[in-house]
Design a protein around this motif. Structure first.
Motif, mmCIF file in Angstrom:
data_model
loop_
_atom_site.group_PDB
_atom_site.id
_atom_site.type_symbol
_atom_site.label_atom_id
_atom_site.label_comp_id
_atom_site.label_asym_id
_atom_site.label_seq_id
_atom_site.Cartn_x
_atom_site.Cartn_y
_atom_site.Cartn_z
ATOM 1 N N SER A 3 42.408 54.581 -6.121
ATOM 2 C CA SER A 3 42.845 55.599 -5.178
ATOM 3 C C SER A 3 42.730 55.065 -3.753
ATOM 4 O O SER A 3 41.714 54.483 -3.391
ATOM 5 C CB SER A 3 41.978 56.857 -5.344
ATOM 6 N N GLY A 4 43.780 55.241 -2.976
ATOM 7 C CA GLY A 4 43.792 54.782 -1.600
ATOM 8 C C GLY A 4 44.222 53.336 -1.425
ATOM 9 O O GLY A 4 44.332 52.854 -0.306
ATOM 10 N N GLU A 5 44.493 52.628 -2.522
ATOM 11 C CA GLU A 5 44.929 51.242 -2.451
ATOM 12 C C GLU A 5 46.438 51.185 -2.214
ATOM 13 O O GLU A 5 47.194 51.938 -2.822
ATOM 14 C CB GLU A 5 44.585 50.537 -3.760
ATOM 15 N N LEU A 6 46.873 50.277 -1.334
ATOM 16 C CA LEU A 6 48.297 50.108 -1.049
ATOM 17 C C LEU A 6 49.024 49.640 -2.300
ATOM 18 O O LEU A 6 48.609 48.672 -2.937
ATOM 19 C CB LEU A 6 48.498 49.085 0.079
ATOM 20 N N LYS A 7 50.107 50.341 -2.660
ATOM 21 C CA LYS A 7 50.903 49.960 -3.830
ATOM 22 C C LYS A 7 51.996 48.966 -3.458
ATOM 23 O O LYS A 7 52.182 47.969 -4.130
ATOM 24 C CB LYS A 7 51.539 51.199 -4.468
ATOM 25 N N THR A 8 52.732 49.261 -2.403
ATOM 26 C CA THR A 8 53.825 48.386 -1.973
ATOM 27 C C THR A 8 54.246 48.774 -0.563
ATOM 28 O O THR A 8 53.902 49.846 -0.083
ATOM 29 C CB THR A 8 55.030 48.469 -2.938
ATOM 30 N N THR A 9 54.996 47.902 0.072
ATOM 31 C CA THR A 9 55.568 48.162 1.388
ATOM 32 C C THR A 9 57.079 47.981 1.276
ATOM 33 O O THR A 9 57.541 46.966 0.764
ATOM 34 C CB THR A 9 54.997 47.190 2.440
ATOM 35 N N SER A 45 60.754 49.743 -8.730
ATOM 36 C CA SER A 45 60.945 48.335 -8.372
ATOM 37 C C SER A 45 60.662 48.048 -6.899
ATOM 38 O O SER A 45 60.450 46.901 -6.523
ATOM 39 C CB SER A 45 62.372 47.900 -8.696
ATOM 40 N N GLY A 46 60.724 49.103 -6.060
ATOM 41 C CA GLY A 46 60.590 48.907 -4.620
ATOM 42 C C GLY A 46 61.852 48.376 -3.974
ATOM 43 O O GLY A 46 61.864 48.041 -2.796
ATOM 44 N N GLN A 47 62.933 48.318 -4.744
ATOM 45 C CA GLN A 47 64.193 47.769 -4.243
ATOM 46 C C GLN A 47 65.056 48.839 -3.578
ATOM 47 O O GLN A 47 65.043 50.002 -3.980
ATOM 48 C CB GLN A 47 64.989 47.139 -5.390
ATOM 49 N N LEU A 48 65.835 48.417 -2.596
ATOM 50 C CA LEU A 48 66.790 49.291 -1.930
ATOM 51 C C LEU A 48 67.931 49.599 -2.888
ATOM 52 O O LEU A 48 68.537 48.684 -3.449
ATOM 53 C CB LEU A 48 67.319 48.611 -0.667
ATOM 54 N N LYS A 49 68.218 50.891 -3.088
ATOM 55 C CA LYS A 49 69.323 51.305 -3.952
ATOM 56 C C LYS A 49 70.626 51.382 -3.172
ATOM 57 O O LYS A 49 71.667 50.925 -3.620
ATOM 58 C CB LYS A 49 69.023 52.667 -4.588
#
Length: 87
Positions: A3-9, A45-49
């Protein structure tokens, strides 16, 4: 992930980001920016759609309809635009 950990940017806008909103199903994130665009991101995925263009000034707010099929955006160009979003 703790909890509170960065997943992605997510990166891709060329100016300030003013607003973000998750789709009702949690699969897509919309972001509105001073670069006059709205970007839709795939959360898994964190990818732009896709990038939505049409405002002539900064995009300050984005919000999904409850069914997730429409996205509303508000801009300094004094308009609210409604976008059809494919599932």
């Amino acid at each position: 992930i703790r909890s509170g950990e960065l997943k992605t940017t997510l990166t891709g806008h060329s100016n300030l980001v003013w607003s973000v909103a998750f789709s009702p199903d949690g699969q897509t994130l919309a972001s509105g920016s001073d670069d006059k665009t709205i970007k839709l991101w795939d959360i898994r995925s964190g990818q732009l759609k896709t990038t939505l263009t049409g405002h002539s000034d900064d995009v300050n707010s984005v919000a999904f309809s409850p069914d997730g099929q429409t996205l509303a955006s508000g801009s300094d160009d004094k308009t609210i635009k409604l976008w059809r979003i494919s599932p």
